[in-house]
Design an enzyme around this catalytic site. Structure first.
Site, PDB file in Angstrom:
ATOM      1  N   VAL A   1       0.805  -1.232   0.000  1.00 16.68           N
ATOM      2  CA  VAL A   1       0.000   0.000   0.000  1.00 16.68           C
ATOM      3  C   VAL A   1       0.837   1.281   0.000  1.00 16.68           C
ATOM      4  O   VAL A   1       0.302   2.366  -0.185  1.00 16.68           O
ATOM      5  CB  VAL A   1      -1.020   0.049   1.169  1.00 16.68           C
ATOM      6  CG1 VAL A   1      -2.065  -1.037   1.046  1.00 16.68           C
ATOM      7  CG2 VAL A   1      -0.325   0.026   2.525  1.00 16.68           C
TER       8      VAL A   1
ATOM      9  N   ASN B   1      -7.324  -1.293   5.420  1.00 14.29           N
ATOM     10  CA  ASN B   1      -6.949  -1.754   6.752  1.00 14.29           C
ATOM     11  C   ASN B   1      -5.442  -1.768   7.011  1.00 14.29           C
ATOM     12  O   ASN B   1      -5.014  -1.620   8.152  1.00 14.29           O
ATOM     13  CB  ASN B   1      -7.539  -3.166   6.939  1.00 14.29           C
ATOM     14  CG  ASN B   1      -6.894  -3.911   8.085  1.00 14.29           C
ATOM     15  OD1 ASN B   1      -7.186  -3.658   9.251  1.00 14.29           O
ATOM     16  ND2 ASN B   1      -5.991  -4.838   7.753  1.00 14.29           N
TER      17      ASN B   1
ATOM     18  N   SER C   1      -7.918   4.639  14.131  1.00 12.35           N
ATOM     19  CA  SER C   1      -7.543   4.171  15.475  1.00 12.35           C
ATOM     20  C   SER C   1      -8.060   5.178  16.485  1.00 12.35           C
ATOM     21  O   SER C   1      -8.201   6.370  16.157  1.00 12.35           O
ATOM     22  CB  SER C   1      -6.022   4.093  15.598  1.00 12.35           C
ATOM     23  OG  SER C   1      -5.636   3.898  16.943  1.00 12.35           O
TER      24      SER C   1
ATOM     25  N   TYR D   1       1.907   8.118  14.302  1.00 14.62           N
ATOM     26  CA  TYR D   1       0.750   7.218  14.114  1.00 14.62           C
ATOM     27  C   TYR D   1      -0.554   7.987  14.380  1.00 14.62           C
ATOM     28  O   TYR D   1      -1.494   7.919  13.586  1.00 14.62           O
ATOM     29  CB  TYR D   1       0.912   6.038  15.073  1.00 14.62           C
ATOM     30  CG  TYR D   1      -0.151   4.971  14.992  1.00 14.62           C
ATOM     31  CD1 TYR D   1      -0.190   4.068  13.927  1.00 14.62           C
ATOM     32  CD2 TYR D   1      -1.109   4.844  16.002  1.00 14.62           C
ATOM     33  CE1 TYR D   1      -1.158   3.073  13.874  1.00 14.62           C
ATOM     34  CE2 TYR D   1      -2.071   3.846  15.955  1.00 14.62           C
ATOM     35  CZ  TYR D   1      -2.099   2.956  14.890  1.00 14.62           C
ATOM     36  OH  TYR D   1      -3.056   1.972  14.830  1.00 14.62           O
TER      37      TYR D   1
ATOM     38  N   LYS E   1      -3.502   8.732  11.674  1.00 15.21           N
ATOM     39  CA  LYS E   1      -4.856   8.190  11.890  1.00 15.21           C
ATOM     40  C   LYS E   1      -5.893   9.311  11.988  1.00 15.21           C
ATOM     41  O   LYS E   1      -7.027   9.155  11.540  1.00 15.21           O
ATOM     42  CB  LYS E   1      -4.878   7.304  13.138  1.00 15.21           C
ATOM     43  CG  LYS E   1      -4.046   6.022  12.991  1.00 15.21           C
ATOM     44  CD  LYS E   1      -4.557   5.138  11.853  1.00 15.21           C
ATOM     45  CE  LYS E   1      -3.927   3.762  11.861  1.00 15.21           C
ATOM     46  NZ  LYS E   1      -4.407   2.895  10.772  1.00 15.21           N
TER      47      LYS E   1
HETATM   48  N1  LIG Z   1      -4.211  -3.840  16.887  1.00 12.41           N
HETATM   49  C1  LIG Z   1      -4.499  -2.656  17.415  1.00 12.41           C
HETATM   50  O1  LIG Z   1      -4.397  -2.451  18.632  1.00 12.41           O
HETATM   51  C2  LIG Z   1      -4.997  -1.544  16.534  1.00 12.41           C
HETATM   52  C3  LIG Z   1      -5.563  -0.427  17.156  1.00 12.41           C
HETATM   53  C4  LIG Z   1      -6.024   0.606  16.369  1.00 12.41           C
HETATM   54  C5  LIG Z   1      -5.919   0.535  14.998  1.00 12.41           C
HETATM   55  N2  LIG Z   1      -5.358  -0.549  14.422  1.00 12.41           N
HETATM   56  C6  LIG Z   1      -5.252  -0.550  12.956  1.00 12.41           C
HETATM   57  O2  LIG Z   1      -5.777  -1.742  12.428  1.00 12.41           O
HETATM   58  C7  LIG Z   1      -5.164  -2.006  11.169  1.00 12.41           C
HETATM   59  C8  LIG Z   1      -4.736  -3.460  11.112  1.00 12.41           C
HETATM   60  O3  LIG Z   1      -3.718  -3.668  12.061  1.00 12.41           O
HETATM   61  P1  LIG Z   1      -3.555  -5.014  12.896  1.00 12.41           P
HETATM   62  O4  LIG Z   1      -3.696  -4.659  14.315  1.00 12.41           O
HETATM   63  O5  LIG Z   1      -4.385  -6.100  12.336  1.00 12.41           O
HETATM   64  O6  LIG Z   1      -1.997  -5.280  12.653  1.00 12.41           O
HETATM   65  P2  LIG Z   1      -1.209  -6.495  11.993  1.00 12.41           P
HETATM   66  O7  LIG Z   1       0.211  -6.084  12.052  1.00 12.41           O
HETATM   67  O8  LIG Z   1      -1.624  -7.773  12.624  1.00 12.41           O
HETATM   68  O9  LIG Z   1      -1.740  -6.512  10.509  1.00 12.41           O
HETATM   69  C9  LIG Z   1      -1.354  -5.556   9.574  1.00 12.41           C
HETATM   70  C10 LIG Z   1      -1.401  -6.171   8.202  1.00 12.41           C
HETATM   71  O10 LIG Z   1      -0.961  -5.189   7.269  1.00 12.41           O
HETATM   72  C11 LIG Z   1       0.012  -5.791   6.426  1.00 12.41           C
HETATM   73  N3  LIG Z   1       0.929  -4.788   5.903  1.00 12.41           N
HETATM   74  C12 LIG Z   1       1.996  -4.211   6.530  1.00 12.41           C
HETATM   75  N4  LIG Z   1       2.615  -3.382   5.689  1.00 12.41           N
HETATM   76  C13 LIG Z   1       1.945  -3.440   4.500  1.00 12.41           C
HETATM   77  C14 LIG Z   1       2.109  -2.806   3.245  1.00 12.41           C
HETATM   78  N5  LIG Z   1       3.118  -1.960   3.010  1.00 12.41           N
HETATM   79  N6  LIG Z   1       1.223  -3.097   2.271  1.00 12.41           N
HETATM   80  C15 LIG Z   1       0.209  -3.962   2.487  1.00 12.41           C
HETATM   81  N7  LIG Z   1       0.009  -4.597   3.645  1.00 12.41           N
HETATM   82  C16 LIG Z   1       0.873  -4.329   4.643  1.00 12.41           C
HETATM   83  C17 LIG Z   1       0.705  -6.808   7.300  1.00 12.41           C
HETATM   84  O11 LIG Z   1       1.410  -7.774   6.523  1.00 12.41           O
HETATM   85  C18 LIG Z   1      -0.467  -7.382   8.075  1.00 12.41           C
HETATM   86  O12 LIG Z   1      -1.108  -8.424   7.375  1.00 12.41           O
HETATM   87  C19 LIG Z   1      -4.010  -1.003  11.040  1.00 12.41           C
HETATM   88  O13 LIG Z   1      -4.394   0.064  10.220  1.00 12.41           O
HETATM   89  C20 LIG Z   1      -3.819  -0.526  12.461  1.00 12.41           C
HETATM   90  O14 LIG Z   1      -3.245   0.754  12.543  1.00 12.41           O
HETATM   91  C21 LIG Z   1      -4.896  -1.599  15.158  1.00 12.41           C
END
Ligand SMILES: NC(=O)c1ccc[n+]([C@@H]2O[C@H](COP(=O)([O-])OP(=O)(O)OC[C@H]3O[C@@H](n4cnc5c(N)ncnc54)[C@H](O)[C@@H]3O)[C@@H](O)[C@H]2O)c1
Length: 262
Positions: free
Chosen positions: A77, A103, A157, A170, A174
């Site tokens: 992405v 996502n 987030s 971050y 967001k």
């Molecule tokens: N887990 C949390 O506490 C939390 C809280 C708030 C927001 N979020 C948001 O949720 C979303 C998903 O995060 P998650 O918690 O599942 O994390 P995660 O690290 O488990 O998953 C992230 C996914 O994005 C992929 N990714 C990383 N870099 C990439 C790139 N350059 N191109 C395409 N894909 C890429 C990874 O391979 C992975 O599959 C993110 O936007 C994150 O900021 C997560």
């Protein structure tokens, strides 16, 4: 604490998304994986996209094993050309894009703002904000082109809603995603394209690894429900916003955070 029964039986068995095509960025792991699974369980054809090819392909197998419809497309992405290729993918197969889940995202290593390097700043803004600008832009164009509309869900987030010391880049990215969603939504509301933002609180995925075990247990103590979120609990909200059950909802920002308010 929710009962074990609730946690085990989180998937709806309805086929309410049958006939719809969805793309999920960062769909191989974490929240994206649970979202891909749930979209497929509800009958959608799901394009899982990620930079993690092995994990993406094994998710495709898992989805196909229960009769779901799914394929994997590599997409980084942080590259505009990858996002254009991804958002064109369904049209090239004579299918339309109905649901786009933006996502993919990363967190910065905890650092105070005055110590953040320009390199880290640029990386976070590119990965967590510019990428969503591109995905939303090209998905919206696709959805407007045949005037049939669609639903775009941007994963922001709670960090984008308030101050989170050490997570400055971050938080800023967001917060930008939230504004991108609400402003973009109003521009295309009349044309049947809905855009909403989901703001997860701290959820048990690999992204929390940057915080370490001590950081994670501090987060947990700050969550009124008393535990971290599960990725499927965020997926449930994303899939609701993807479905026609949310047909009067656009330009909205939803928290899914166990009551976290700081
Ligand atoms: N887990 C949390 O506490 C939390 C809280 C708030 C927001 N979020 C948001 O949720 C979303 C998903 O995060 P998650 O918690 O599942 O994390 P995660 O690290 O488990 O998953 C992230 C996914 O994005 C992929 N990714 C990383 N870099 C990439 C790139 N350059 N191109 C395409 N894909 C890429 C990874 O391979 C992975 O599959 C993110 O936007 C994150 O900021 C997560």
């Amino acid at each position: 604490m929710p009962s074990h029964h609730f946690l085990k039986n989180h998937y709806g068995m309805d086929q309410s998304l049958f006939g719809k095509n969805a793309i999920v960025t960062g769909g191989a792991l974490g929240i994206g994986k649970e979202t891909s699974l749930l979209l497929a369980k509800k009958g959608a054809h799901v394009v899982v996209s990620d930079i993690k090819v092995d994990e993406g392909n094994s998710l495709v197998k898992e989805i196909q094993s229960f009769g779901g419809s799914c394929e994997f497309v590599t997409c980084d992405v942080s590259k505009e050309e990858d996002i254009i290729r991804l958002t064109d993918h369904l049209q090239n197969q004579n299918k339309r894009l109905d649901i786009m889940v933006n996502n993919a995202g990363i967190a910065n290593k905890p650092t105070f703002m005055h110590k953040v390097s320009t390199e880290v700043w640029n990386k976070l803004i590119l990965m967590d904000l510019t990428s969503v600008f591109w995905s939303q832009k090209y998905a919206t164009k696709q959805m407007l082109s045949d005037r049939k509309g669609g639903s775009i869900i941007n994963v922001a987030s709670i960090a984008g809603l308030g101050a989170s010391p050490s997570l400055g880049p971050y938080c800023v990215a967001k917060a930008g995603v939230i504004e991108l969603s609400t402003t973009g939504a109003l521009e295309v509301a009349k044309f049947g394209v809905r855009i909403n933002a989901v703001c997860p609180g701290w959820t048990e995925t690999a992204i929390l690894d940057v915080a370490g075990e001590r950081g994670k247990s501090a987060m947990e103590k700050n969550i009124p429900i008393g535990r971290l979120g599960k990725p499927f609990e965020v997926a449930n909200l994303i899939v609701f916003l993807a479905s026609d059950d949310s047909s009067f909802i656009t330009g909205s920002v939803y928290r899914v955070d166990g009551g976290t308010r700081s």
